[in-house]
Design an enzyme around this catalytic site. Structure first.
Site, PDB file in Angstrom:
ATOM      1  N   GLY A  77       0.785  -1.227   0.000  1.00 17.82           N
ATOM      2  CA  GLY A  77       0.000   0.000   0.000  1.00 17.82           C
ATOM      3  C   GLY A  77       0.820   1.281   0.000  1.00 17.82           C
ATOM      4  O   GLY A  77       1.776   1.448  -0.771  1.00 17.82           O
ATOM      5  N   ILE A  78       0.440   2.192   0.870  1.00 23.05           N
ATOM      6  CA  ILE A  78       1.053   3.519   0.911  1.00 23.05           C
ATOM      7  C   ILE A  78       2.531   3.422   1.283  1.00 23.05           C
ATOM      8  O   ILE A  78       3.375   4.109   0.706  1.00 23.05           O
ATOM      9  CB  ILE A  78       0.274   4.417   1.912  1.00 23.05           C
ATOM     10  CG1 ILE A  78      -1.147   4.682   1.370  1.00 23.05           C
ATOM     11  CG2 ILE A  78       1.017   5.721   2.172  1.00 23.05           C
ATOM     12  CD1 ILE A  78      -2.085   5.361   2.379  1.00 23.05           C
ATOM     13  N   TYR A  93      -9.857   4.641  15.765  1.00 19.88           N
ATOM     14  CA  TYR A  93      -8.992   5.025  14.637  1.00 19.88           C
ATOM     15  C   TYR A  93      -8.942   6.544  14.519  1.00 19.88           C
ATOM     16  O   TYR A  93      -7.871   7.137  14.395  1.00 19.88           O
ATOM     17  CB  TYR A  93      -9.522   4.389  13.341  1.00 19.88           C
ATOM     18  CG  TYR A  93      -8.650   4.655  12.132  1.00 19.88           C
ATOM     19  CD1 TYR A  93      -7.445   3.980  11.955  1.00 19.88           C
ATOM     20  CD2 TYR A  93      -9.028   5.584  11.161  1.00 19.88           C
ATOM     21  CE1 TYR A  93      -6.638   4.227  10.837  1.00 19.88           C
ATOM     22  CE2 TYR A  93      -8.236   5.829  10.047  1.00 19.88           C
ATOM     23  CZ  TYR A  93      -7.037   5.148   9.894  1.00 19.88           C
ATOM     24  OH  TYR A  93      -6.250   5.399   8.796  1.00 19.88           O
ATOM     25  N   THR A 115      -5.914   0.569  -1.148  1.00 20.44           N
ATOM     26  CA  THR A 115      -4.923  -0.367  -0.600  1.00 20.44           C
ATOM     27  C   THR A 115      -5.677  -1.536   0.032  1.00 20.44           C
ATOM     28  O   THR A 115      -6.914  -1.526   0.081  1.00 20.44           O
ATOM     29  CB  THR A 115      -4.082   0.283   0.522  1.00 20.44           C
ATOM     30  OG1 THR A 115      -4.948   0.527   1.639  1.00 20.44           O
ATOM     31  CG2 THR A 115      -3.422   1.588   0.093  1.00 20.44           C
ATOM     32  N   LYS A 145      -5.552   8.907  14.984  1.00 20.56           N
ATOM     33  CA  LYS A 145      -4.948   9.748  13.951  1.00 20.56           C
ATOM     34  C   LYS A 145      -4.903  11.216  14.389  1.00 20.56           C
ATOM     35  O   LYS A 145      -3.974  11.949  14.021  1.00 20.56           O
ATOM     36  CB  LYS A 145      -5.691   9.564  12.627  1.00 20.56           C
ATOM     37  CG  LYS A 145      -5.509   8.161  12.031  1.00 20.56           C
ATOM     38  CD  LYS A 145      -4.031   7.835  11.763  1.00 20.56           C
ATOM     39  CE  LYS A 145      -3.818   6.513  11.061  1.00 20.56           C
ATOM     40  NZ  LYS A 145      -2.410   6.229  10.757  1.00 20.56           N
ATOM     41  N   ASP A 175       7.284  -6.524  14.569  1.00 25.89           N
ATOM     42  CA  ASP A 175       5.910  -6.184  14.926  1.00 25.89           C
ATOM     43  C   ASP A 175       5.993  -4.933  15.788  1.00 25.89           C
ATOM     44  O   ASP A 175       6.439  -4.992  16.940  1.00 25.89           O
ATOM     45  CB  ASP A 175       5.244  -7.332  15.696  1.00 25.89           C
ATOM     46  CG  ASP A 175       3.776  -7.013  15.980  1.00 25.89           C
ATOM     47  OD1 ASP A 175       3.395  -5.812  15.963  1.00 25.89           O
ATOM     48  OD2 ASP A 175       3.008  -7.960  16.218  1.00 25.89           O
TER      49      ASP A 175
HETATM   50  P1  NDP Z   1      -2.119  -1.553   4.478  1.00 25.69           P
HETATM   51  O1  NDP Z   1      -3.000  -2.311   5.415  1.00 25.69           O
HETATM   52  O2  NDP Z   1      -2.310  -1.730   3.025  1.00 25.69           O
HETATM   53  O3  NDP Z   1      -0.575  -1.840   4.831  1.00 25.69           O
HETATM   54  C1  NDP Z   1      -0.164  -1.748   6.160  1.00 25.69           C
HETATM   55  C2  NDP Z   1       1.324  -1.962   6.268  1.00 25.69           C
HETATM   56  O4  NDP Z   1       1.668  -1.888   7.655  1.00 25.69           O
HETATM   57  C3  NDP Z   1       1.757  -3.341   5.789  1.00 25.69           C
HETATM   58  O5  NDP Z   1       3.072  -3.274   5.293  1.00 25.69           O
HETATM   59  C4  NDP Z   1       1.725  -4.165   7.060  1.00 25.69           C
HETATM   60  O6  NDP Z   1       2.537  -5.317   6.959  1.00 25.69           O
HETATM   61  C5  NDP Z   1       2.243  -3.146   8.082  1.00 25.69           C
HETATM   62  N1  NDP Z   1       1.824  -3.440   9.447  1.00 25.69           N
HETATM   63  C6  NDP Z   1       0.565  -3.680   9.890  1.00 25.69           C
HETATM   64  N2  NDP Z   1       0.591  -3.968  11.199  1.00 25.69           N
HETATM   65  C7  NDP Z   1       1.900  -3.903  11.601  1.00 25.69           C
HETATM   66  C8  NDP Z   1       2.575  -4.120  12.813  1.00 25.69           C
HETATM   67  N3  NDP Z   1       1.918  -4.467  13.924  1.00 25.69           N
HETATM   68  N4  NDP Z   1       3.912  -3.970  12.843  1.00 25.69           N
HETATM   69  C9  NDP Z   1       4.599  -3.638  11.727  1.00 25.69           C
HETATM   70  N5  NDP Z   1       4.019  -3.410  10.546  1.00 25.69           N
HETATM   71  C10 NDP Z   1       2.682  -3.557  10.482  1.00 25.69           C
HETATM   72  O7  NDP Z   1      -2.291  -0.028   4.889  1.00 25.69           O
HETATM   73  P2  NDP Z   1      -2.314   1.323   4.023  1.00 25.69           P
HETATM   74  O8  NDP Z   1      -1.173   1.330   3.100  1.00 25.69           O
HETATM   75  O9  NDP Z   1      -3.680   1.548   3.536  1.00 25.69           O
HETATM   76  O10 NDP Z   1      -2.087   2.389   5.194  1.00 25.69           O
HETATM   77  C11 NDP Z   1      -0.814   2.901   5.544  1.00 25.69           C
HETATM   78  C12 NDP Z   1      -1.014   4.047   6.516  1.00 25.69           C
HETATM   79  O11 NDP Z   1      -1.852   5.030   5.912  1.00 25.69           O
HETATM   80  C13 NDP Z   1      -1.709   3.650   7.820  1.00 25.69           C
HETATM   81  O12 NDP Z   1      -1.154   4.383   8.899  1.00 25.69           O
HETATM   82  C14 NDP Z   1      -3.146   4.078   7.580  1.00 25.69           C
HETATM   83  O13 NDP Z   1      -3.836   4.325   8.779  1.00 25.69           O
HETATM   84  C15 NDP Z   1      -2.948   5.336   6.761  1.00 25.69           C
HETATM   85  N6  NDP Z   1      -4.097   5.710   5.960  1.00 25.69           N
HETATM   86  C16 NDP Z   1      -4.607   4.874   4.997  1.00 25.69           C
HETATM   87  C17 NDP Z   1      -5.697   5.274   4.244  1.00 25.69           C
HETATM   88  C18 NDP Z   1      -6.304   4.419   3.177  1.00 25.69           C
HETATM   89  O14 NDP Z   1      -7.385   4.765   2.656  1.00 25.69           O
HETATM   90  N7  NDP Z   1      -5.696   3.322   2.776  1.00 25.69           N
HETATM   91  C19 NDP Z   1      -6.338   6.577   4.477  1.00 25.69           C
HETATM   92  C20 NDP Z   1      -5.723   7.365   5.495  1.00 25.69           C
HETATM   93  C21 NDP Z   1      -4.640   6.943   6.209  1.00 25.69           C
HETATM   94  P3  NDP Z   1       2.274  -6.618   7.910  1.00 25.69           P
HETATM   95  O15 NDP Z   1       0.803  -6.803   7.967  1.00 25.69           O
HETATM   96  O16 NDP Z   1       3.013  -7.741   7.251  1.00 25.69           O
HETATM   97  O17 NDP Z   1       2.877  -6.283   9.224  1.00 25.69           O
END
Ligand code: NDP
Length: 254
Positions: A21-22, A159, A194, A163, A65
């Site tokens: 994702g992002i 959430y 994403t 934020k 993690d």
């Molecule tokens: P995704 O769920 O697509 O990806 C999340 C990423 O974070 C993955 O790489 C995941 O890998 C990692 N992650 C999740 N939990 C943990 C953990 N406990 N420890 C380490 N890594 C972790 O998320 P997005 O790309 O959508 O979001 C990224 C950020 O952007 C977040 O902070 C989200 O709140 C924010 N955001 C997203 C929006 C959206 O519409 N998508 C809108 C606004 C904000 P793994 O699971 O393998 O650990």
């Protein structure tokens, strides 16, 4: 003055949650700008590694993690051991869980806060030591429009609160650290396509509302956040600190 202000040659950038994702798009953008990248996540994702390799990005992946109490310190120590420093830290890993407030369990609240708030602070704190040694640093926290408005129709009290905390943490750290040449900014994305948002996009009761509330009439792509991230992580934004840059197709104008 020119595009070289967007270059990050010789810099080390850490992106938490950089496997999807992002986070992956930000890792690619910073890497293409010349930074050596360290991504971290709980699980390695071979497709992400291929995306970065194909883009010619010099990267390492560290499994972590970020909810674990010692994870932030360990991650930063490992990055310093591997690369010699931390120039850019992007706190991107986050989780969203919806639910009505009357039934919202403590455990779910903690699951969100421990990653979206506690881990963000701990990682900022851990990165301060190497940044102070270097005499400079840049931190970018990924917040959300949910820290600014209570977006609908889904209820997500934890959430949204998490934020809002990220945004205020960003401003507080920016104020505290500016004199040490450490800049701290945030991005508040709107709906971005994403894994996190896919369920909502597919939900016929939610998506028409999301789209209708967004003046541009569409969700954003991770790359559209990554270009903003490159601005905030590079010398192009050398006089910007404490900013929460909204990237939302106009959602928060309504
Ligand atoms: P995704 O769920 O697509 O990806 C999340 C990423 O974070 C993955 O790489 C995941 O890998 C990692 N992650 C999740 N939990 C943990 C953990 N406990 N420890 C380490 N890594 C972790 O998320 P997005 O790309 O959508 O979001 C990224 C950020 O952007 C977040 O902070 C989200 O709140 C924010 N955001 C997203 C929006 C959206 O519409 N998508 C809108 C606004 C904000 P793994 O699971 O393998 O650990």
């Amino acid at each position: 003055m020119g595009l070289d202000k967007f270059r990050l040659d010789g810099k080390v950038a850490v992106v938490t949650g950089g496997t999807r994702g992002i986070g992956l798009a930000i890792a690619q953008a910073l890497g293409e700008a010349g930074a050596r990248i360290v991504i971290s996540a709980r699980t390695p994702v071979p497709e992400a590694e291929k995306v970065l390799s194909d883009a010619g990005v010099n990267f390492d992946l560290i499994e972590a993690d970020m909810r674990d109490e010692g994870a932030a310190d360990r991650l930063i120590m490992e990055v310093v051991a591997k690369t010699g420093g931390v120039d850019v830290l992007v706190n991107n890993a986050g989780v969203a869980i919806h639910g009505d407030s009357g039934d919202f369990e403590d455990e779910t609240w903690r699951k969100i806060m421990s990653l979206n708030v506690d881990a963000v602070f701990r990682t900022c704190r851990a990165a301060l030591a190497p940044m102070r040694v270097q005499g400079s640093g840049v931190i970018l926290n990924i917040g959300s429009i949910s820290g600014i408005v209570s977006n609908i129709p889904q209820n997500q009290v934890a959430y949204n609160s998490s934020k809002a905390a990220v945004h205020m943490m960003t401003k507080s750290l920016a104020s505290e650290l500016a004199a040490e040449n450490i800049r701290v900014n945030a991005i508040a994305p709107g709906y971005i396509e994403t894994d996190m948002s896919r369920g909502g996009i597919a939900n016929p009761e939610w998506f028409p509302i999301w789209r209708g509330m967004t003046p541009m009439g569409r969700v954003g792509q991770p790359e559209e956040v990554a270009t903003a991230a490159l601005f905030l992580c590079s010398p192009a934004s050398s006089y910007v600190t404490g900013e929460v840059l909204v990237v939302d197709g106009g959602y928060t104008t309504r």
